[in-house]
Write a protein that holds these residues in place. Structure first.
Motif, PDB file in Angstrom:
ATOM      1  N   ILE A 180      16.466 -67.153 -67.394  1.00  0.00           N
ATOM      2  CA  ILE A 180      16.488 -67.887 -68.667  1.00  0.00           C
ATOM      3  C   ILE A 180      15.087 -68.392 -68.994  1.00  0.00           C
ATOM      4  N   ASP A 181      14.374 -68.878 -67.992  1.00  0.00           N
ATOM      5  CA  ASP A 181      12.982 -69.314 -68.211  1.00  0.00           C
ATOM      6  C   ASP A 181      12.125 -68.130 -68.655  1.00  0.00           C
ATOM      7  N   TYR A 182      12.326 -66.982 -68.034  1.00  0.00           N
ATOM      8  CA  TYR A 182      11.597 -65.767 -68.376  1.00  0.00           C
ATOM      9  C   TYR A 182      11.958 -65.327 -69.799  1.00  0.00           C
ATOM     10  N   TYR A 183      13.248 -65.360 -70.104  1.00  0.00           N
ATOM     11  CA  TYR A 183      13.767 -64.941 -71.406  1.00  0.00           C
ATOM     12  C   TYR A 183      13.247 -65.834 -72.526  1.00  0.00           C
ATOM     13  N   ASN A 184      13.053 -67.097 -72.239  1.00  0.00           N
ATOM     14  CA  ASN A 184      12.608 -68.039 -73.262  1.00  0.00           C
ATOM     15  C   ASN A 184      11.253 -67.690 -73.848  1.00  0.00           C
ATOM     16  N   ILE A 185      10.521 -66.785 -73.193  1.00  0.00           N
ATOM     17  CA  ILE A 185       9.287 -66.265 -73.792  1.00  0.00           C
ATOM     18  C   ILE A 185       9.614 -65.714 -75.175  1.00  0.00           C
ATOM     19  N   SER A 186      10.664 -64.912 -75.223  1.00  0.00           N
ATOM     20  CA  SER A 186      11.059 -64.270 -76.470  1.00  0.00           C
ATOM     21  C   SER A 186      11.834 -65.219 -77.370  1.00  0.00           C
ATOM     22  N   TYR A 187      12.762 -65.951 -76.786  1.00  0.00           N
ATOM     23  CA  TYR A 187      13.648 -66.789 -77.576  1.00  0.00           C
ATOM     24  C   TYR A 187      12.907 -67.935 -78.254  1.00  0.00           C
ATOM     25  N   SER A 188      11.870 -68.457 -77.624  1.00  0.00           N
ATOM     26  CA  SER A 188      11.124 -69.548 -78.248  1.00  0.00           C
ATOM     27  C   SER A 188      10.438 -69.070 -79.530  1.00  0.00           C
ATOM     28  N   TYR A 189       9.992 -67.816 -79.548  1.00  0.00           N
ATOM     29  CA  TYR A 189       9.377 -67.278 -80.751  1.00  0.00           C
ATOM     30  C   TYR A 189      10.419 -67.127 -81.853  1.00  0.00           C
ATOM     31  N   LEU A 190      11.627 -66.723 -81.478  1.00  0.00           N
ATOM     32  CA  LEU A 190      12.717 -66.650 -82.452  1.00  0.00           C
ATOM     33  C   LEU A 190      12.933 -68.014 -83.093  1.00  0.00           C
ATOM     34  N   GLY A 191      12.936 -69.063 -82.284  1.00  0.00           N
ATOM     35  CA  GLY A 191      13.081 -70.428 -82.807  1.00  0.00           C
ATOM     36  C   GLY A 191      11.962 -70.799 -83.758  1.00  0.00           C
TER      37      GLY A 191
END
Length: 152
Positions: A99-110
């Motif tokens: 999830i921490d790794y994935y948040n690289i992408s998801y934070s940009y979506l936000g």
């Protein structure tokens, strides 16, 4: 043209993710191969699939899927959780490490979603959301996804 505009947005999201992943390689923080990253994205999107559901979705044999999943378990990105309904079955659950790794992408979506909300009137934002729901739910039936979190 609609196709070109959509492709450009989709490509920018992908490129942002890839750049962030390569940045982790530079810092020696990344431990996932490219194929493992794709496997993790699929597991995350399917929402707690079994090994057989995963193998069926990606079109590989269950032993091949089990091998890939065992590598991900050893690296600490996935764990198996026994099913409450059928004790013989195990679900794949992503760990906080992924999830921490994935948040690289998801934070940009936000970031992009916040920019949309700031740039467009609320009724346009609601229309975009409605259109995306229709696109996902009705126009892309080949890729069914569980609703990951309820919308408010």
């Amino acid at each position: 043209m609609l196709e070109q505009a959509f492709n450009e947005v989709y490509t920018k999201f992908k490129l942002h993710f890839y750049r962030a992943v390569f940045g982790r390689f530079q810092k020696r923080e990344a431990s996932l191969t490219t194929v493992e990253t794709f496997c993790m994205e699929i597991i995350m999107a399917l929402g707690r699939p079994t090994v057989n559901e995963f193998s069926s979705f990606v079109g590989i044999s269950p032993p091949n899927a089990a091998y890939k999943i065992n590598n991900l378990i050893q690296k600490g990105y996935v764990r198996k959780e026994q099913s409450e309904e059928d004790k013989r079955e195990y679900h794949l659950v992503v760990t906080q490490k992924y999830i921490d790794y994935y948040n690289i992408s998801y934070s940009y979506l936000g970031t992009v979603m916040a920019r949309i909300r700031a740039r467009f009137p609320e009724e346009d934002v609601k229309k975009i959301e409605e259109m995306l729901d229709i696109i996902s739910g009705e126009l892309m039936p080949e890729i069914p996804l569980p609703r990951l979190s309820p919308r408010t």
